[in-house]
Design a protein around this motif. Sequence first.
Motif, PDB file in Angstrom:
ATOM      1  N   ARG A  98       0.800  -1.224   0.000  1.00 14.71           N
ATOM      2  CA  ARG A  98       0.000   0.000   0.000  1.00 14.71           C
ATOM      3  C   ARG A  98       0.836   1.280   0.000  1.00 14.71           C
ATOM      4  NH1 ARG A  98      -3.753  -1.483   5.026  1.00 14.71           N
ATOM      5  NH2 ARG A  98      -1.679  -2.082   5.757  1.00 14.71           N
ATOM      6  N   ARG A  99       2.143   1.153   0.106  1.00  9.18           N
ATOM      7  CA  ARG A  99       2.998   2.343   0.091  1.00  9.18           C
ATOM      8  C   ARG A  99       3.341   2.706  -1.347  1.00  9.18           C
ATOM      9  NH1 ARG A  99       8.385   3.430   3.768  1.00  9.18           N
ATOM     10  NH2 ARG A  99       8.876   5.485   2.945  1.00  9.18           N
ATOM     11  N   GLY A 100       3.205   3.962  -1.690  1.00 11.96           N
ATOM     12  CA  GLY A 100       3.416   4.396  -3.068  1.00 11.96           C
ATOM     13  C   GLY A 100       4.866   4.753  -3.369  1.00 11.96           C
ATOM     14  N   ALA A 101       5.228   4.642  -4.647  1.00 10.90           N
ATOM     15  CA  ALA A 101       6.551   5.060  -5.121  1.00 10.90           C
ATOM     16  C   ALA A 101       6.364   6.068  -6.251  1.00 10.90           C
ATOM     17  CB  ALA A 101       7.338   3.853  -5.621  1.00 10.90           C
ATOM     18  N   PHE A 102       6.979   7.243  -6.113  1.00 10.25           N
ATOM     19  CA  PHE A 102       6.791   8.297  -7.104  1.00 10.25           C
ATOM     20  C   PHE A 102       8.061   8.561  -7.911  1.00 10.25           C
ATOM     21  CE2 PHE A 102       3.974  10.038  -3.510  1.00 10.25           C
ATOM     22  CZ  PHE A 102       2.972   9.142  -3.827  1.00 10.25           C
ATOM     23  N   GLU A 103       9.101   7.756  -7.717  1.00 10.10           N
ATOM     24  CA  GLU A 103      10.382   8.044  -8.335  1.00 10.10           C
ATOM     25  C   GLU A 103      10.781   6.956  -9.327  1.00 10.10           C
ATOM     26  OE1 GLU A 103      11.526  10.851  -7.832  1.00 10.10           O
ATOM     27  OE2 GLU A 103      10.604  11.502  -5.959  1.00 10.10           O
ATOM     28  N   ASN A 104      11.877   7.207 -10.042  1.00  9.48           N
ATOM     29  CA  ASN A 104      12.389   6.205 -10.968  1.00  9.48           C
ATOM     30  C   ASN A 104      13.358   5.279 -10.247  1.00  9.48           C
ATOM     31  OD1 ASN A 104      14.837   7.639 -10.732  1.00  9.48           O
ATOM     32  ND2 ASN A 104      14.375   8.878 -12.527  1.00  9.48           N
ATOM     33  N   GLU A 105      13.897   4.323 -10.990  1.00  7.64           N
ATOM     34  CA  GLU A 105      14.722   3.292 -10.362  1.00  7.64           C
ATOM     35  C   GLU A 105      15.957   3.861  -9.678  1.00  7.64           C
ATOM     36  OE1 GLU A 105      17.015  -0.898 -11.498  1.00  7.64           O
ATOM     37  OE2 GLU A 105      15.981   0.264 -13.043  1.00  7.64           O
ATOM     38  N   SER A 106      16.679   4.731 -10.356  1.00 10.06           N
ATOM     39  CA  SER A 106      17.914   5.262  -9.784  1.00 10.06           C
ATOM     40  C   SER A 106      17.650   6.053  -8.503  1.00 10.06           C
ATOM     41  CB  SER A 106      18.637   6.144 -10.815  1.00 10.06           C
ATOM     42  OG  SER A 106      17.812   7.233 -11.204  1.00 10.06           O
ATOM     43  N   THR A 107      16.572   6.845  -8.497  1.00 10.27           N
ATOM     44  CA  THR A 107      16.243   7.624  -7.299  1.00 10.27           C
ATOM     45  C   THR A 107      15.828   6.716  -6.156  1.00 10.27           C
ATOM     46  OG1 THR A 107      15.511   9.456  -8.699  1.00 10.27           O
ATOM     47  CG2 THR A 107      14.841   9.508  -6.391  1.00 10.27           C
ATOM     48  N   VAL A 165       4.758   5.264 -12.172  1.00 13.45           N
ATOM     49  CA  VAL A 165       4.094   4.856 -10.934  1.00 13.45           C
ATOM     50  C   VAL A 165       3.565   3.436 -11.041  1.00 13.45           C
ATOM     51  CG1 VAL A 165       2.126   5.325  -9.432  1.00 13.45           C
ATOM     52  CG2 VAL A 165       3.522   7.205 -10.272  1.00 13.45           C
ATOM     53  N   ALA A 166       3.045   3.082 -12.211  1.00 15.57           N
ATOM     54  CA  ALA A 166       2.487   1.748 -12.405  1.00 15.57           C
ATOM     55  C   ALA A 166       3.565   0.692 -12.543  1.00 15.57           C
ATOM     56  CB  ALA A 166       1.593   1.734 -13.641  1.00 15.57           C
ATOM     57  N   ARG A 167       4.805   1.101 -12.816  1.00 16.06           N
ATOM     58  CA  ARG A 167       5.871   0.123 -13.049  1.00 16.06           C
ATOM     59  C   ARG A 167       6.588  -0.281 -11.772  1.00 16.06           C
ATOM     60  NH1 ARG A 167      10.894   0.655 -17.388  1.00 16.06           N
ATOM     61  NH2 ARG A 167      11.644  -1.487 -17.145  1.00 16.06           N
ATOM     62  N   TYR A 168       6.801   0.667 -10.852  1.00 15.86           N
ATOM     63  CA  TYR A 168       7.554   0.391  -9.634  1.00 15.86           C
ATOM     64  C   TYR A 168       6.595   0.302  -8.444  1.00 15.86           C
ATOM     65  CZ  TYR A 168      11.602   1.481 -12.484  1.00 15.86           C
ATOM     66  OH  TYR A 168      12.554   1.468 -13.474  1.00 15.86           O
ATOM     67  N   ASP A 169       6.507  -0.876  -7.882  1.00 16.43           N
ATOM     68  CA  ASP A 169       5.551  -1.135  -6.796  1.00 16.43           C
ATOM     69  C   ASP A 169       6.324  -1.454  -5.517  1.00 16.43           C
ATOM     70  OD1 ASP A 169       3.074  -1.339  -5.695  1.00 16.43           O
ATOM     71  OD2 ASP A 169       2.575  -3.292  -6.540  1.00 16.43           O
ATOM     72  N   VAL A 170       6.187  -0.612  -4.506  1.00 15.07           N
ATOM     73  CA  VAL A 170       6.885  -0.810  -3.240  1.00 15.07           C
ATOM     74  C   VAL A 170       6.134  -1.818  -2.374  1.00 15.07           C
ATOM     75  CG1 VAL A 170       7.700   0.289  -1.123  1.00 15.07           C
ATOM     76  CG2 VAL A 170       7.802   1.532  -3.287  1.00 15.07           C
ATOM     77  N   MET A 171       6.869  -2.778  -1.836  1.00 15.33           N
ATOM     78  CA  MET A 171       6.259  -3.741  -0.922  1.00 15.33           C
ATOM     79  C   MET A 171       7.088  -3.834   0.356  1.00 15.33           C
ATOM     80  SD  MET A 171       4.931  -7.655  -1.516  1.00 15.33           S
ATOM     81  CE  MET A 171       6.514  -8.394  -1.890  1.00 15.33           C
ATOM     82  N   GLN A 172       6.430  -3.678   1.474  1.00 12.13           N
ATOM     83  CA  GLN A 172       7.074  -3.852   2.771  1.00 12.13           C
ATOM     84  C   GLN A 172       6.856  -5.279   3.238  1.00 12.13           C
ATOM     85  OE1 GLN A 172       5.482  -1.541   6.022  1.00 12.13           O
ATOM     86  NE2 GLN A 172       7.310  -1.804   7.272  1.00 12.13           N
TER      87      GLN A 172
END
Length: 213
Positions: A36-45, A169-176
């Motif tokens: 449920r945590r969002g990621a707003f950056e690209n891979e390098s960031t 945003v749709a490509r990088y999905d953060v999972m805890q």
Amino acid sequence: MTLPLTRSHALVAVGLLLLVAPAFAPLQPVLEHDTRRGAFENESTLEEEGYRVVEYEALSERGKALYVKTLRNGGTYTVATGEGASDFRYPTEADVDARDGYEARVELSHVVIERPDNASLPPADEDVENAVEIVKQRQEAREEQEGDGKTTTTASRTTRSEAEIRRQVARYDVMQTRTTQPGLTSQPAVLRFGAAALGIVLVGVGGYLSAKP
């Protein structure tokens, strides 16, 4: 002389057993997955901020299955200890607190799933609209800095289109992932509460019947 076992005695005995049973069967830790945590950056960031980025296709079959089940379950999915995936780390809260620095804590407890293009996966569990709005605000702030004549690294970045933001945003999905105790609404916790509640009722009914003349 042995007194006969009455129905009231049996109810009290069963009720007491249900009351003390949870003490001999404590809740066991579970492995939690949370997207449920969002990621707003690209891979390098993301990597600069301490996140570990893993391609979906590089995950084990178990890792892929847990990720998909988490998405389909509304963003959270728990399994028993020993049923996780080797791709993920499951630190306790104490493990995370023992790490020095924000990046070290993030690296231990989070993983970013890089989803393949046009994958037949459930939608990424990201708040795309919120992400687009946040990035727009950042871009407006950079434009204001440029207008004021401020030349910073942040201000010099190229402004991205809304379509580019959505794709990212749709490509990088953060999972805890972590080891934690079951929540109050989890099945084990509900069963324990139900057993204790039933035990109280049975003890009360048994005591009432035994007190009747």
